[in-house]
Scaffold this motif. Structure first.
Motif, PDB file in Angstrom:
ATOM      1  N   UNK A  84       0.829  -1.203   0.000  1.00 19.69           N
ATOM      2  CA  UNK A  84       0.000   0.000   0.000  1.00 19.69           C
ATOM      3  C   UNK A  84       0.867   1.259   0.000  1.00 19.69           C
ATOM      4  N   UNK A  85       1.930   1.272   0.817  1.00 22.73           N
ATOM      5  CA  UNK A  85       2.834   2.423   0.876  1.00 22.73           C
ATOM      6  C   UNK A  85       3.544   2.584  -0.472  1.00 22.73           C
ATOM      7  N   UNK A  86       4.013   1.510  -1.032  1.00 21.26           N
ATOM      8  CA  UNK A  86       4.764   1.577  -2.283  1.00 21.26           C
ATOM      9  C   UNK A  86       3.893   2.067  -3.439  1.00 21.26           C
ATOM     10  N   UNK A  87       2.631   1.684  -3.450  1.00 25.71           N
ATOM     11  CA  UNK A  87       1.739   2.133  -4.524  1.00 25.71           C
ATOM     12  C   UNK A  87       1.549   3.645  -4.490  1.00 25.71           C
ATOM     13  N   UNK A  88       1.707   4.261  -3.319  1.00 31.07           N
ATOM     14  CA  UNK A  88       1.531   5.713  -3.194  1.00 31.07           C
ATOM     15  C   UNK A  88       2.830   6.484  -3.353  1.00 31.07           C
ATOM     16  N   UNK A  89       3.983   5.785  -3.394  1.00 23.29           N
ATOM     17  CA  UNK A  89       5.263   6.480  -3.395  1.00 23.29           C
ATOM     18  C   UNK A  89       6.207   6.061  -4.520  1.00 23.29           C
ATOM     19  N   UNK A  90       5.889   5.000  -5.242  1.00 22.10           N
ATOM     20  CA  UNK A  90       6.749   4.561  -6.342  1.00 22.10           C
ATOM     21  C   UNK A  90       6.101   4.910  -7.671  1.00 22.10           C
ATOM     22  N   UNK A  91       6.825   5.623  -8.494  1.00 28.81           N
ATOM     23  CA  UNK A  91       6.293   6.140  -9.753  1.00 28.81           C
ATOM     24  C   UNK A  91       5.810   5.035 -10.682  1.00 28.81           C
ATOM     25  N   UNK A  92       6.399   3.858 -10.584  1.00 32.36           N
ATOM     26  CA  UNK A  92       5.973   2.759 -11.452  1.00 32.36           C
ATOM     27  C   UNK A  92       4.514   2.380 -11.225  1.00 32.36           C
ATOM     28  N   UNK A  93       3.934   2.805 -10.106  1.00 31.84           N
ATOM     29  CA  UNK A  93       2.523   2.525  -9.841  1.00 31.84           C
ATOM     30  C   UNK A  93       1.609   3.278 -10.802  1.00 31.84           C
ATOM     31  N   UNK A  94       2.132   4.271 -11.531  1.00 29.84           N
ATOM     32  CA  UNK A  94       1.333   4.976 -12.539  1.00 29.84           C
ATOM     33  C   UNK A  94       0.892   4.020 -13.635  1.00 29.84           C
ATOM     34  N   UNK A  95       1.735   3.094 -14.016  1.00 23.82           N
ATOM     35  CA  UNK A  95       1.462   1.937 -14.869  1.00 23.82           C
ATOM     36  C   UNK A  95       0.634   2.250 -16.116  1.00 23.82           C
ATOM     37  N   UNK A  96      -0.565   1.673 -16.224  1.00 21.56           N
ATOM     38  CA  UNK A  96      -1.438   1.750 -17.402  1.00 21.56           C
ATOM     39  C   UNK A  96      -0.721   1.319 -18.686  1.00 21.56           C
ATOM     40  N   UNK A  97       0.119   0.291 -18.544  1.00 29.29           N
ATOM     41  CA  UNK A  97       0.754  -0.298 -19.706  1.00 29.29           C
ATOM     42  C   UNK A  97       2.019   0.379 -20.186  1.00 29.29           C
ATOM     43  N   UNK A  98       2.461   1.431 -19.489  1.00 27.04           N
ATOM     44  CA  UNK A  98       3.676   2.133 -19.886  1.00 27.04           C
ATOM     45  C   UNK A  98       4.835   1.727 -18.985  1.00 27.04           C
ATOM     46  N   UNK A  99       6.044   1.836 -19.516  1.00 28.33           N
ATOM     47  CA  UNK A  99       7.248   1.503 -18.755  1.00 28.33           C
ATOM     48  C   UNK A  99       7.789   2.800 -18.143  1.00 28.33           C
ATOM     49  N   UNK A 100       7.730   2.893 -16.816  1.00 29.37           N
ATOM     50  CA  UNK A 100       8.174   4.094 -16.112  1.00 29.37           C
ATOM     51  C   UNK A 100       9.507   3.823 -15.423  1.00 29.37           C
ATOM     52  N   UNK A 101      10.322   4.857 -15.215  1.00 29.40           N
ATOM     53  CA  UNK A 101      11.561   4.665 -14.451  1.00 29.40           C
ATOM     54  C   UNK A 101      11.255   4.338 -13.000  1.00 29.40           C
ATOM     55  N   UNK A 102      12.117   3.599 -12.372  1.00 28.26           N
ATOM     56  CA  UNK A 102      11.906   3.258 -10.966  1.00 28.26           C
ATOM     57  C   UNK A 102      12.354   4.437 -10.100  1.00 28.26           C
TER      58      UNK A 102
END
Length: 447
Positions: A84-102
């Motif tokens: 839950x904490x990581x989903x609110x603080x890690x940019x990769x949680x933006x997701x929607x099929x795109x590759x984001x930097x960690x």
């Protein structure tokens, strides 16, 4: 201080939903001089500073995580963050099929701290991010807020300009804006975040109890204590540990410490800079010079009775130490450490906290709090305790350029601090490498 930039060069493409399609573009994320979006396109084998993604999911993630990004700190070093904490603080949680930097974002109440590592070599992806941040970078929290706000509003404006209106993002951001402009709503959302909850997921009764407690102990004090007793870290109800300490009997102390008070907690300096300045002034004030700080001197500075303190048995396990202000500059101390070395460090931390935060006319602002969190105030305390108990100059004289493991252990015994404290002092001053090797990409992350 570093700067943060979020840039998009719009490039409509694809046949996805209108929100995604109209916000496609070349995205660049930069912290200071480091491009966190510099990547290798594994198909074309080219390197670029920008990457083709949609701005919409990133803006939606920032808006949905707004309160937690600003007000929920990192968990302690010995606690692994929840999903839950990581989903609110890690940019990769933006997701929607795109590759984001960690990229990881976490506030320490003064600064937004940013960590990043390159893509793992084993990952078979079309985009491989190259750069990382050694350790972390920090930007002013208000600057982050302004930059993030501008980015979200730019995405919404782009959608309106292309005829895509009334999106979930626009509606969500309108709610956040209304909450930001309403004092009670803003306090409510901040309280939820500090307790580790998403908006509207925290029981209303718990938020109300927490806000009422803030009236008693002060909002700044609560902001230090609540995250340490959040739903992810506390075995009981989030507020129960705080209430037990306030309502129980502790050790009465009457601190007798006075130094030049020109150092203010709101001074725009790094926590360790404030800490070193205050520790040096206190050593001068008590005329200790290069001598060892004895246990009795620590008791004396906090006005604690030797026999009462040494007979004190803390509860089995606590996440916080608190000193509740009484009248006539007396405090009711609720301490938690049991090991002799840890007890010395805890007392030194509270001395530092008193000098910068506790010696105030406003009783609510004078509570002393010590936790395992990594907020600015707790960083200051740890740095103060290290410099007060084991000054760098004295440590260097003692080691005489011998930084071997056995020499560090001997120094810890001599200054009566842990060998980890000695290592941290040396590493922070560039005399030895960090215990976490930066050659390991995972060492660049806070967990």
């Amino acid at each position: 201080m570093n700067s943060l930039s979020l840039n998009f060069k719009w490039l409509t493409s694809g046949n996805d939903s209108p929100e995604i399609q109209q916000t496609m573009g070349m995205f660049g994320l930069r912290v200071g001089d480091i491009s966190l979006t510099q990547n290798e396109d594994t198909f074309s084998q080219t390197i670029r500073d920008t990457v083709l993604v949609s701005a919409y999911p990133l803006a939606a993630w920032i808006a949905s995580s707004w309160w937690r990004l600003l007000f929920e700190p990192l968990p302690p070093t010995n606690a692994k963050p929840s999903v839950n904490w990581r989903m609110a603080h890690e940019l990769t949680a933006a997701n929607q099929g795109f590759i984001w930097p960690r990229v990881i974002l976490a506030s320490d109440t003064e600064l937004m701290q940013i960590w990043s590592t390159p893509s793992k070599a084993v990952e078979q992806q079309s985009v491989r991010y190259i750069n990382s941040i050694e350790g972390s970078c920090s930007i002013n929290l208000h600057e982050f807020e302004r930059t993030a706000e501008t980015f979200i509003e730019t995405v919404i404006s782009r959608l309106k300009a292309t005829g895509v209106d009334n999106t979930p993002l626009a509606n969500l951001w309108q709610e956040v804006q209304e909450e930001r402009s309403d004092r009670y709503a803003s306090q409510y959302r901040r309280c939820e975040a500090e307790l580790g909850f998403e908006p509207d997921e925290c029981p209303e009764s718990l938020v109300e109890d927490t806000l009422n407690l803030a009236k008693q102990i002060g909002s700044k004090t609560l902001s230090e204590l609540a995250p340490a007793c959040s739903k992810d870290l506390s075995e009981a109800q989030p507020l129960s540990e705080i209430l037990k300490q306030i309502q129980s009997s502790g050790l009465t102390g009457n601190p007798d410490i006075s130094i030049d008070d020109s150092v203010n907690p709101d001074t725009p300096q790094a926590p360790w800079q404030r800490a070193n300045k205050v520790a040096s002034r206190l050593r001068d004030a008590i005329d200790i010079r290069e001598n060892l700080i004895t246990d009795y001197k620590l008791y004396d500075l906090l006005g604690l009775g030797k026999s009462e303190y040494e007979a004190w048995t803390p509860p089995r396990r606590q996440h916080i130490s608190v000193a509740v202000p009484l009248n006539e500059n007396r405090f009711n101390f609720h301490l938690r450490k049991k090991h002799p070395i840890a007890k010395r460090f805890e007392l030194a931390r509270l001395i530092g906290d008193y000098l910068l935060y506790g010696n105030r006319e406003n009783r609510e602002a004078s509570w002393l709090t010590s936790t395992d969190l990594r907020t600015s105030r707790q960083k200051y305390q740890r740095a103060f305790a290290a410099e007060f108990l084991c000054p760098l100059s004295s440590l260097q004289d003692y080691l005489d350029n011998d930084y071997s493991e056995s020499a560090i252990e001997d120094a810890g015994d001599h200054f009566q601090v842990s060998s980890q404290t000695v290592e941290s002092i040396l590493a922070n001053n560039g005399l030895i490498s960090s215990p976490q090797s930066v050659s390991d990409s995972e060492a660049s992350l806070p967990y």
